[in-house]
Design an enzyme around this catalytic site. Structure first.
Site, mmCIF file in Angstrom:
data_model
loop_
_atom_site.group_PDB
_atom_site.id
_atom_site.type_symbol
_atom_site.label_atom_id
_atom_site.label_comp_id
_atom_site.label_asym_id
_atom_site.label_seq_id
_atom_site.Cartn_x
_atom_site.Cartn_y
_atom_site.Cartn_z
ATOM 1 N N LYS A 1 37.509 41.565 41.173
ATOM 2 C CA LYS A 1 38.841 42.068 40.395
ATOM 3 C C LYS A 1 39.337 43.282 41.161
ATOM 4 C CE LYS A 1 36.341 45.114 36.978
ATOM 5 N NZ LYS A 1 35.134 44.513 37.158
ATOM 6 N N LYS B 1 28.493 48.867 51.053
ATOM 7 C CA LYS B 1 29.922 49.784 50.920
ATOM 8 C C LYS B 1 29.488 50.937 51.946
ATOM 9 C CE LYS B 1 31.237 48.391 46.457
ATOM 10 N NZ LYS B 1 31.652 48.917 45.029
ATOM 11 N N LYS C 1 32.239 36.464 45.824
ATOM 12 C CA LYS C 1 32.520 36.578 44.455
ATOM 13 C C LYS C 1 34.087 36.620 44.166
ATOM 14 C CE LYS C 1 31.010 38.976 40.317
ATOM 15 N NZ LYS C 1 30.325 40.442 39.997
#
Length: 331
Positions: free
Chosen positions: A200, A112, A197
């Site tokens: 969410k 990130k 993956k």
């Protein structure tokens, strides 16, 4: 009795990956065989830009879905992280035990931070330190086992290292936890990008099945799932990731083996259709119970209040002992 702790971050709507990879195991196994604590880790949602109202809304929704998935307050402790002060208290103490190098080696931080640097920006300091907060989440309760997906194993290893280091330097205070992994469905992949993956926090929905998706939406997403070249339905995670993902989802829904299922199907279409129906039936009782709980928000709030009270009582003696051990005047 073995103590289990695990948490779920309210950074997006819960997905099929969350359910098959974690929540179903919590409800079906862990709460029955262990002294289990399950937490909505809302403080972890603050490590990136966020809308405060959305975090609160998703935290309530996540807690409601955990209960709808079968977590029973009589069998386990369900609570929200920020309502138990001991998490933040212990996190700072553990930051005084962890090293900068350990934090910067965390894969999620490295990825990130690199993406943000490429955009000309920088990440929040909390993104660097949140694995230490995660360690505090775990260690505050004398946790023996932490059920996690493969991508979280590194964080449990950090918790182990910090527990051992603290115990050696300041005296025995923490249980050294271990990570556990469900055998099937541990890592459900994105239906449109089967090498990634099913997260969410993604903004793009076609590859993600959400727990509250309507049945027709579930069917449409799975029927449009990316598959691989060739016609034979075989299970090969490396060479055929799209097919492997569908086979693993179907196996996880039905309790089978993805390799065995690969020999059953002669076409991609038949596999997709059966997988879609299996997911719809898997989610049906969860969605029905969620609807019932939404009609009684006072019940959910009371469960969380009592859960936080219980968790606080479990964590405070250990955190106070850690404060004394490291040299602080604990109240």
């Amino acid at each position: 009795m073995t103590r289990v702790f695990s948490g779920i971050k309210p950074t997006g709507h819960l997905t099929l990956g969350n359910y098959l990879g974690a929540v179903r195991q919590w409800a079906g196994v862990d709460q029955h065989r262990t002294d289990a604590l399950f937490c909505v880790v809302d403080m972890h949602a603050l490590t990136v830009d966020h809308d405060p109202a959305r975090v609160r809304r998703l935290s309530r929704q996540a807690a409601t879905l955990l209960l709808a998935s079968g977590l029973e307050p009589e069998l386990c402790t369900v609570f929200v992280q920020s309502q138990v002060d001991e998490h933040a208290r212990l996190s700072y103490v553990l930051e005084c035990v962890a090293t900068d190098g350990e934090a910067r080696r965390m894969i999620q931080y490295k990825e990130k931070a690199a993406r943000e640097r490429d955009r000309g920006g920088s990440v929040r300091l909390s993104l660097l330190t949140y694995p230490v907060l995660m360690a505090a989440d775990i260690l505050a309760y004398g946790t023996d086992e932490v059920p996690v997906g493969d991508d979280q194993t590194q964080h449990v290893e950090l918790a182990r290292d910090l527990a051992v280091r603290f115990n050696q330097r300041y005296g025995q205070a923490f249980v050294v936890p271990r990570a556990t992994h469900p055998k099937v469905g541990a890592r459900v992949m994105n239906l449109q990008e089967p090498t990634s993956k099913m997260g969410k926090t993604d903004d793009v929905g076609p590859g993600i099945v959400y727990l509250l998706d309507e049945p027709d939406v579930v069917r449409k997403k799975i029927m449009r799932a990316v598959t691989d070249s060739g016609r034979e339905v075989v299970y090969d995670r490396v060479a055929r990731p799209g097919l492997a993902n569908l086979l693993e989802i179907l196996a996880a829904c039905e309790g089978g083996n993805p390799e065995d299922l690969s020999g059953v199907y002669e076409s991609y279409g038949a596999l997709k259709k059966d997988t879609a129906e299996a997911v719809v039936e898997l989610l049906r009782p969860v969605q029905q119970r969620h609807k019932e709980l939404c009609a009684d928000p006072a019940y959910v709030e009371e469960v969380l209040r009592l859960g936080a009270e219980k968790a606080r009582g479990m964590a405070r003696p250990r955190v106070d002992a850690a404060y004394r051990a490291i040299g602080l005047l604990a109240g």
